[in-house]
Design a protein around this motif. Structure first.
Motif, PDB file in Angstrom:
ATOM      1  N   ARG A  92       0.828  -1.205   0.000  1.00 56.52           N
ATOM      2  CA  ARG A  92       0.000   0.000   0.000  1.00 56.52           C
ATOM      3  C   ARG A  92       0.867   1.262   0.000  1.00 56.52           C
ATOM      4  O   ARG A  92       0.350   2.363  -0.229  1.00 56.52           O
ATOM      5  N   HIS A  93       2.150   1.109   0.268  1.00 59.77           N
ATOM      6  CA  HIS A  93       3.066   2.239   0.345  1.00 59.77           C
ATOM      7  C   HIS A  93       4.274   1.961  -0.552  1.00 59.77           C
ATOM      8  O   HIS A  93       4.759   0.827  -0.610  1.00 59.77           O
ATOM      9  N   ILE A  94       4.775   2.991  -1.201  1.00 61.93           N
ATOM     10  CA  ILE A  94       5.846   2.787  -2.179  1.00 61.93           C
ATOM     11  C   ILE A  94       7.116   2.231  -1.538  1.00 61.93           C
ATOM     12  O   ILE A  94       7.855   1.466  -2.157  1.00 61.93           O
ATOM     13  N   TYR A  95       7.357   2.559  -0.279  1.00 65.58           N
ATOM     14  CA  TYR A  95       8.542   2.047   0.395  1.00 65.58           C
ATOM     15  C   TYR A  95       8.296   0.712   1.103  1.00 65.58           C
ATOM     16  O   TYR A  95       9.170   0.196   1.766  1.00 65.58           O
ATOM     17  N   GLY A  96       7.104   0.167   0.945  1.00 68.73           N
ATOM     18  CA  GLY A  96       6.815  -1.128   1.536  1.00 68.73           C
ATOM     19  C   GLY A  96       6.217  -1.042   2.923  1.00 68.73           C
ATOM     20  O   GLY A  96       5.825   0.038   3.372  1.00 68.73           O
ATOM     21  N   PRO A  97       6.089  -2.191   3.598  1.00 68.28           N
ATOM     22  CA  PRO A  97       6.628  -3.509   3.214  1.00 68.28           C
ATOM     23  C   PRO A  97       5.846  -4.147   2.064  1.00 68.28           C
ATOM     24  O   PRO A  97       4.641  -3.916   1.928  1.00 68.28           O
ATOM     25  N   TYR A  98       6.567  -4.946   1.253  1.00 72.76           N
ATOM     26  CA  TYR A  98       5.975  -5.581   0.090  1.00 72.76           C
ATOM     27  C   TYR A  98       5.629  -7.039   0.386  1.00 72.76           C
ATOM     28  O   TYR A  98       6.431  -7.783   0.950  1.00 72.76           O
ATOM     29  N   GLU A  99       4.423  -7.401  -0.036  1.00 72.00           N
ATOM     30  CA  GLU A  99       3.923  -8.776   0.116  1.00 72.00           C
ATOM     31  C   GLU A  99       4.197  -9.548  -1.170  1.00 72.00           C
ATOM     32  O   GLU A  99       3.835  -9.101  -2.262  1.00 72.00           O
ATOM     33  N   SER A 100       4.845 -10.698  -1.054  1.00 70.48           N
ATOM     34  CA  SER A 100       5.170 -11.505  -2.224  1.00 70.48           C
ATOM     35  C   SER A 100       3.930 -12.199  -2.766  1.00 70.48           C
ATOM     36  O   SER A 100       3.080 -12.685  -1.999  1.00 70.48           O
ATOM     37  N   CYS A 101       3.806 -12.258  -4.087  1.00 75.43           N
ATOM     38  CA  CYS A 101       2.679 -12.929  -4.735  1.00 75.43           C
ATOM     39  C   CYS A 101       2.738 -14.425  -4.449  1.00 75.43           C
ATOM     40  O   CYS A 101       3.790 -15.060  -4.611  1.00 75.43           O
ATOM     41  N   PRO A 102       1.620 -15.032  -4.035  1.00 78.01           N
ATOM     42  CA  PRO A 102       1.622 -16.482  -3.762  1.00 78.01           C
ATOM     43  C   PRO A 102       1.843 -17.329  -5.009  1.00 78.01           C
ATOM     44  O   PRO A 102       2.127 -18.522  -4.897  1.00 78.01           O
ATOM     45  N   LEU A 103       1.742 -16.729  -6.204  1.00 77.55           N
ATOM     46  CA  LEU A 103       1.932 -17.463  -7.458  1.00 77.55           C
ATOM     47  C   LEU A 103       3.386 -17.433  -7.927  1.00 77.55           C
ATOM     48  O   LEU A 103       3.725 -18.060  -8.927  1.00 77.55           O
ATOM     49  N   ASN A 104       4.251 -16.701  -7.214  1.00 82.25           N
ATOM     50  CA  ASN A 104       5.641 -16.531  -7.681  1.00 82.25           C
ATOM     51  C   ASN A 104       6.364 -17.856  -7.865  1.00 82.25           C
ATOM     52  O   ASN A 104       6.186 -18.783  -7.068  1.00 82.25           O
TER      53      ASN A 104
END
Length: 527
Positions: free
Chosen positions: A223-235
């Motif tokens: 939701r924010h450009i600096y994260g935290p980033y959630e990894s896609c479960p399809l990766n």
């Protein structure tokens, strides 16, 4: 009856239109065209790919259907924009991005051999492009992201993670500290970052696994450009480094960019390479550009072509196809300048080339440098775009010294090339096939000839190159010999480029001023 005929004709036309909009063939950019990046302006799509030590730099392509592409120019066409003096093979320009914002096109790239990260702007993607604006961030694979609040960010790869940094788009001045935001899913070399804003999320897509057989594409969101980033479960959302992709003639897929088409559909462009045959571990054409449809539901994750793989034949719906007229297979050198498909190695010495000195001919003046050196050799080339091809030219060459040579070459880099050349030997002329493969350097085949005008031909196949010559006045070619393709493969030669087919002239360290004249050049795909 007339009404029935009219209805039948309308039905046939409709079916033909539907058929024309279903399916396409990969790759969409053949031959050495890696690291694609794409943008859309109205109904037009534009794409850029990497060019490394070749000049002009960063080819620009145009399409109206994502399937058919035509080169319209290069981003970097002046020496001041692209210094490549003494650049080693696979140096120079890495991984560009192409973006459009507020009436300007932006190409963002890294010259790893001079200056680092930079961007150029243009109002027309065909050029001219402005001088590079350098950004003081030490990294590769840069992109620019404009946020909805008006801030601009530099997105790059560095220190085994993706970094985001606010900067001033007018001056290139860095405005904030570099912040690491995501390191991927644990594969090596997280790189090639692109950020997309969709459904209230920042989606960060990257390449992982290295640009070889383990390459892949992964994605995360925040939701924010600096994260935290959630990894896609399809990766990974794209890879052939799995059981499904193991027997695919396309390997090494990764380094992708996403685009939303005019009809709302999403598509991915990405690099990959075609192996010489299934389960072969050699590729010679370089990394090419491929296309695949993307399913990206609202608030969901993007899925590339359903299962994250791609095929040579894609039986999927497309936009209405708008193909370009096919390029001519034979160039007569009657124009004032060479076409966009032609490339020099490093910055050319322009007085060594002329299309005016002898009408209907390309003159190449012998440089003292040879193809073995990381120098501005007298050489002009085009990409090998298929395993099966025929390339030919007619050349007139009067060598003055035993070190003079000119001819056709297949070159992967300055340590791996096959040269079909004419030289002086004693009081006569000789056609030779010279082989350079790393530390191995020898004359594979040799045949005396009686004339200084000769037609040279190379026939390519997946596993073998065959070399021919024909003296002026003769009705048939003579076979000189052949060589395996694998010694020009990336797996043997290394590097990031592909085989180029070139015309060249060299005086082997001396300044003899000898000139070679090429009457025409022909390149045909297929057997």
């Amino acid at each position: 009856m007339k009404k029935l005929v009219f209805c039948l004709l309308m039905l046939i036309g409709t079916l033909s239109a539907v058929s024309a909009q279903s399916g396409y063939t990969n790759p969409i950019l053949k031959g050495f065209n890696p690291d694609p990046s794409i943008c859309r302006v109205g109904n037009d799509y534009y794409m850029v790919t990497s060019s490394f030590e070749y000049f002009p730099g960063l080819p620009i392509y145009h399409s109206q259907d994502l399937v058919n592409w035509q080169q319209i120019g290069h981003c970097l066409t002046r020496d001041s924009q692209l210094p490549l003096h003494k650049v080693n093979a696979s140096g120079g320009l890495f991984a560009p991005s192409l973006r459009y914002h507020d009436g300007l096109f932006y190409v963002i790239c890294t010259n790893v051999s001079h200056g680092g990260n930079f961007y150029c702007t243009a109002t027309d993607p065909a050029g001219p492009w402005g001088e590079p604006i350098y950004v003081g961030i030490n990294s590769i694979d840069p992109d620019i992201f404009w946020d909805e609040d008006g801030r601009t960010y530099f997105v790059t790869q560095g220190d085994e993670a993706i970094r985001v940094t606010e900067f001033d788009i007018k001056t290139g001045t860095v405005l904030s500290e570099e912040r690491k935001v995501w390191g991927g899913i644990g594969q090596r070399f997280p790189e090639a970052p692109h950020i997309y804003r969709k459904d209230g999320y920042y989606y960060l897509m990257i390449g992982e696994g290295g640009t070889e057989y383990a390459h892949s594409v992964t994605i995360a969101r925040s939701r924010h450009i600096y994260g935290p980033y959630e990894s896609c479960p399809l990766n990974p959302i794209l890879t052939h480094c799995n059981r499904i992709g193991q027997g695919n003639p396309i390997q090494g897929v990764g380094h992708a960019d996403l685009i939303q088409a005019t009809d709302g559909s999403w598509w991915a462009v990405f690099l990959g390479f075609r192996v010489t045959q299934v389960y072969s571990y050699y590729h010679i054409l370089g990394r090419e550009t491929f296309l695949a449809p993307v399913d990206w539901p609202t608030n969901g994750w993007p899925q590339i072509n359903g299962n994250g793989t791609v095929n040579l034949t894609m039986n999927v719906p497309t936009l209405p196809l708008k193909p370009f007229a096919p390029a001519p297979t034979r160039i007569e050198f009657d124009e004032d300048k060479l076409g966009f498909e032609w490339q020099y190695l490093r910055n050319p010495v322009r007085e060594n080339y002329s299309l005016k000195e002898k009408k209907g001919h390309l003159m190449i003046k012998a440089s003292p440098y040879t193809l073995d050196e990381a120098e501005s050799v007298s050489f002009v080339s085009r990409r090998q775009t298929e395993h099966d091809f025929i390339a030919a030219t007619t050349m007139t060459f009067q060598p003055k010294a035993d070190t003079d040579e000119a001819g056709l070459t297949l070159i992967q880099n300055n340590t791996h090339h096959y040269d079909l050349r004419l030289i002086k030997k004693g009081n006569g002329h000789v056609i030779q096939l010279r082989v350079r493969a790393g530390s191995i350097d020898y004359i594979a085949f040799e045949q005396p000839i009686s004339k200084s005008e000769v037609e040279l031909k190379i026939e390519g196949a997946p596993l073998y190159y065959t070399f021919y010559y024909k003296e002026a006045g003769s009705n048939s070619y003579k076979k000189l010999g052949g060589m395996d393709t694998r010694y020009l493969s990336t797996e043997v030669a290394g590097g990031f480029t592909g085989v180029m087919i070139g015309m060249y002239a060299s005086s082997g360290g001396k300044k003899t001023g000898t000139k070679a004249y090429f009457d025409w050049f022909e390149y045909k795909e297929g057997k």
